[in-house]
Design a protein around this motif. Structure first.
Motif, PDB file in Angstrom:
ATOM      1  N   PRO A  65      -9.989   7.136   0.158  1.00  0.00           N
ATOM      2  CA  PRO A  65     -11.267   6.411   0.110  1.00  0.00           C
ATOM      3  C   PRO A  65     -11.143   5.034   0.753  1.00  0.00           C
ATOM      4  CG  PRO A  65     -10.224   6.390  -2.045  1.00  0.00           C
ATOM      5  CD  PRO A  65      -9.389   7.281  -1.161  1.00  0.00           C
ATOM      6  N   GLY A  66     -12.267   4.466   1.129  1.00  0.00           N
ATOM      7  CA  GLY A  66     -12.288   3.180   1.819  1.00  0.00           C
ATOM      8  C   GLY A  66     -11.636   2.042   1.064  1.00  0.00           C
ATOM      9  N   TRP A  67     -11.734   2.031  -0.269  1.00  0.00           N
ATOM     10  CA  TRP A  67     -11.159   0.922  -1.038  1.00  0.00           C
ATOM     11  C   TRP A  67      -9.646   0.859  -0.924  1.00  0.00           C
ATOM     12  CZ3 TRP A  67      -7.521   2.334  -4.506  1.00  0.00           C
ATOM     13  CH2 TRP A  67      -7.593   3.587  -5.079  1.00  0.00           C
ATOM     14  N   SER A  68      -9.028   1.939  -0.470  1.00  0.00           N
ATOM     15  CA  SER A  68      -7.566   2.000  -0.455  1.00  0.00           C
ATOM     16  C   SER A  68      -6.948   1.485   0.838  1.00  0.00           C
ATOM     17  CB  SER A  68      -7.105   3.436  -0.688  1.00  0.00           C
ATOM     18  OG  SER A  68      -7.440   4.239   0.427  1.00  0.00           O
ATOM     19  N   ASP A  69      -7.759   1.034   1.786  1.00  0.00           N
ATOM     20  CA  ASP A  69      -7.235   0.633   3.094  1.00  0.00           C
ATOM     21  C   ASP A  69      -6.060  -0.333   3.002  1.00  0.00           C
ATOM     22  OD1 ASP A  69      -8.965   2.273   4.412  1.00  0.00           O
ATOM     23  OD2 ASP A  69     -10.373   0.689   4.966  1.00  0.00           O
ATOM     24  N   ASP A  70      -6.167  -1.352   2.167  1.00  0.00           N
ATOM     25  CA  ASP A  70      -5.078  -2.327   2.071  1.00  0.00           C
ATOM     26  C   ASP A  70      -4.139  -2.022   0.905  1.00  0.00           C
ATOM     27  OD1 ASP A  70      -6.938  -2.929   0.143  1.00  0.00           O
ATOM     28  OD2 ASP A  70      -6.682  -5.088   0.298  1.00  0.00           O
TER      29      ASP A  70
END
Length: 110
Positions: A65-70
Motif C-alpha cells: 500500500p501507498g503508506w508503506s513507501d518509506d
C-alpha cells in the motif's frame, strides 16, 4: 452515597492510563501483524514476477500500500525476494522492533 461515588471516580481515573496503554499495545501488535501479512504478499508477488520474467522489485513495491513507501525495504538476491516492512507506529519507537521480514524464493532457474 457521595463518598462511594467519589471513590469509584478515583479508581476509574487510576486505571484509565493502564487501559490506554493496553489499547495502544494491542493496536501496535495488530499493526505488526498487518505489516507481516503485507510483506509476505509483496515478497510472493516479487517471486512470481521473477518466474514470469518481469521486474520483481516493481512487482513487490506494487503489492504494498501507498503508506508503506518509506517503511519498506526490498532486496533481490539471486532467485529470492526479501521484503522488510516496518508497521505503522502506534507506540513511538516500537515499530522498528516489530518489523516483518519475509523471503520468497522463485525456485530454480528454469
Amino acid at each position: 452515597m457521595g463518598e462511594a461515588t467519589g471513590q469509584a471516580t478515583v479508581e476509574l481515573v487510576g486505571i484509565l492510563p493502564l487501559a490506554v496503554l493496553v489499547a495502544l499495545a494491542v493496536g501496535q501488535l495488530l499493526a505488526a501483524g498487518a505489516a507481516r501479512e503485507l510483506a509476505g504478499n509483496a515478497a510472493e508477488a516479487g517471486a512470481a514476477a521473477m518466474v514470469q520474467g518481469t521486474d520483481p522489485r516493481a512487482a513487490a513495491r506494487d503489492a504494498l500500500p501507498g503508506w508503506s513507501d518509506d517503511r519498506a525495504e526490498i532486496e533481490i538476491s539471486g532467485r529470492r525476494v526479501r521484503v522488510r516492512l516496518r508497521p505503522v507506529p502506534v507506540i513511538p519507537g516500537l515499530a522498528d522492533e516489530l518489523a516483518a521480514t519475509i523471503v520468497a524464493d522463485a525456485g530454480p532457474e528454469g
